[in-house]
Design a protein around this motif. Sequence first.
Motif, PDB file in Angstrom:
ATOM      1  N   PHE A 199       0.827  -1.209   0.000  1.00 38.17           N
ATOM      2  CA  PHE A 199       0.000   0.000   0.000  1.00 38.17           C
ATOM      3  C   PHE A 199       0.861   1.260   0.000  1.00 38.17           C
ATOM      4  CE2 PHE A 199      -2.015   3.368   2.538  1.00 38.17           C
ATOM      5  CZ  PHE A 199      -3.124   3.641   1.740  1.00 38.17           C
ATOM      6  N   LEU A 200       1.908   1.258   0.841  1.00 40.05           N
ATOM      7  CA  LEU A 200       2.773   2.435   0.921  1.00 40.05           C
ATOM      8  C   LEU A 200       3.510   2.677  -0.396  1.00 40.05           C
ATOM      9  CD1 LEU A 200       4.285   1.996   4.511  1.00 40.05           C
ATOM     10  CD2 LEU A 200       2.536   3.638   3.774  1.00 40.05           C
ATOM     11  N   SER A 202       2.712   1.600  -3.462  1.00 34.46           N
ATOM     12  CA  SER A 202       1.799   1.988  -4.533  1.00 34.46           C
ATOM     13  C   SER A 202       1.330   3.433  -4.365  1.00 34.46           C
ATOM     14  CB  SER A 202       0.592   1.055  -4.573  1.00 34.46           C
ATOM     15  OG  SER A 202      -0.129   1.097  -3.355  1.00 34.46           O
ATOM     16  N   THR A 203       1.121   3.858  -3.129  1.00 28.81           N
ATOM     17  CA  THR A 203       0.705   5.237  -2.883  1.00 28.81           C
ATOM     18  C   THR A 203       1.801   6.219  -3.283  1.00 28.81           C
ATOM     19  OG1 THR A 203      -0.720   4.541  -1.045  1.00 28.81           O
ATOM     20  CG2 THR A 203      -0.073   6.868  -1.124  1.00 28.81           C
ATOM     21  N   ILE A 204       3.049   5.897  -2.895  1.00 28.64           N
ATOM     22  CA  ILE A 204       4.167   6.759  -3.263  1.00 28.64           C
ATOM     23  C   ILE A 204       4.338   6.801  -4.781  1.00 28.64           C
ATOM     24  CG2 ILE A 204       6.682   7.011  -3.124  1.00 28.64           C
ATOM     25  CD1 ILE A 204       6.496   5.822  -0.291  1.00 28.64           C
ATOM     26  N   MET A 206       2.021   6.348  -7.071  1.00 31.65           N
ATOM     27  CA  MET A 206       0.943   7.146  -7.656  1.00 31.65           C
ATOM     28  C   MET A 206       1.211   8.633  -7.489  1.00 31.65           C
ATOM     29  SD  MET A 206      -1.293   5.126  -9.054  1.00 31.65           S
ATOM     30  CE  MET A 206      -2.761   6.148  -9.174  1.00 31.65           C
ATOM     31  N   MET A 207       1.786   9.009  -6.345  1.00 31.37           N
ATOM     32  CA  MET A 207       2.084  10.425  -6.107  1.00 31.37           C
ATOM     33  C   MET A 207       3.218  10.910  -7.000  1.00 31.37           C
ATOM     34  SD  MET A 207       1.822  10.459  -1.944  1.00 31.37           S
ATOM     35  CE  MET A 207       2.465  12.126  -1.826  1.00 31.37           C
ATOM     36  N   ALA A 211       0.001   5.458 -12.221  1.00 32.63           N
ATOM     37  CA  ALA A 211      -0.060   4.006 -12.157  1.00 32.63           C
ATOM     38  C   ALA A 211       1.181   3.339 -12.755  1.00 32.63           C
ATOM     39  CB  ALA A 211      -1.316   3.505 -12.871  1.00 32.63           C
ATOM     40  N   ALA A 214       3.922   3.379 -10.240  1.00 29.23           N
ATOM     41  CA  ALA A 214       3.578   2.475  -9.140  1.00 29.23           C
ATOM     42  C   ALA A 214       3.846   1.027  -9.523  1.00 29.23           C
ATOM     43  CB  ALA A 214       2.113   2.660  -8.751  1.00 29.23           C
TER      44      ALA A 214
END
Length: 262
Positions: A199-200, A202-204, A206-207, A211, A214
Amino acid sequence: MKLNIVPARTGIEWVKLGIKTFLKQPLALTGLFFMYMATVLVISQLPVVGSLLGAMLVPAATLGLMAATAEAASGRFPMPTVLVSAFRAGRQRARAMLVLGAIYTAGSLLATLLGGLLGGPVTPPTDAEAPQLDPRMIYVLLLHMPLVVLFWHAPALVHWHGIPPVKSLFFSAVAVLRNFGAMFLYGVAWMAVFLLVGFLVSTIGMMLGGAAVARSIMMPTVLLLVAMFSTSLYFTFRDSFRADDGGEELPAPEQPGGESKP
C-alpha cells in the motif's frame, strides 16, 4: 532431536527475526535469492525436462537459503556457495535431498493435474467482460497446501539432522500442525507486512508519476519482500526442534502392521 512446542506469539518473533537478519546482510541475502530465482528460470527453459528439474531443486534451494540465514544470523557473510549446501554435506545426504526433490516434483505435478481436472474448462472472457479468476488456479493452490506442510521443515531435517526423506516429511507435518498457533500468526503477520508495504509503495508511486510508476516499483518491492520472507524460514525450523535433552519427542510414523518405531 525432539519437537519443541512454542507459544503462538513466537510466530510474530519469527517475522521480526527474519526482517532483522535480512537487514544485517541485505545485499548478500537479496543477491542469493535472485541467484536462486535466475538459476530456476534458466533451468526451466530447458526443453521437456526443464520444469521438472526446476521443481526438483526446490527443497535444496530452500535449504540453501536457510543456511544463508544461519550464516547471517551468526554474523558471518553468506557466500554464494551456501546455496549448494545440500550437495556439500556428503553423498548420502545429497542423495536424500534429491529423493526429497523427486517426491516434491511428483506431488506438485499431481496437485497441478488434479487442480486442472477439478477446475474444468475456462471460457475466455469477451472484451466487454471483466477478467475472471481462473478456478483451476485456486484448486492448484489449495492442493499444494499439503505439500507446503510436508516440506516446510523437511529439507532442514534431512540436511542438519540426517533424517531420511520420508520420515522428514512426517516430522515436518507434525511440527507444523503441533505449532499451528505460531505458524498461523506467522502467516498473518507476513500477510500484513506485504499488504502494508504494498500500500505504501503503490501510494508513493501514484504520487510520483501515476499508475505506471507504481507498477514499475511494485515488482522489485515484492521480490525484496519475498527474499525477506525466505530469510525467516530458518527461524521457524530452529525453534520448532531442539536437542534430545529437552522438549517433546517426535512421534514415529506407523510401520506396516500398525507398529510404531521409536
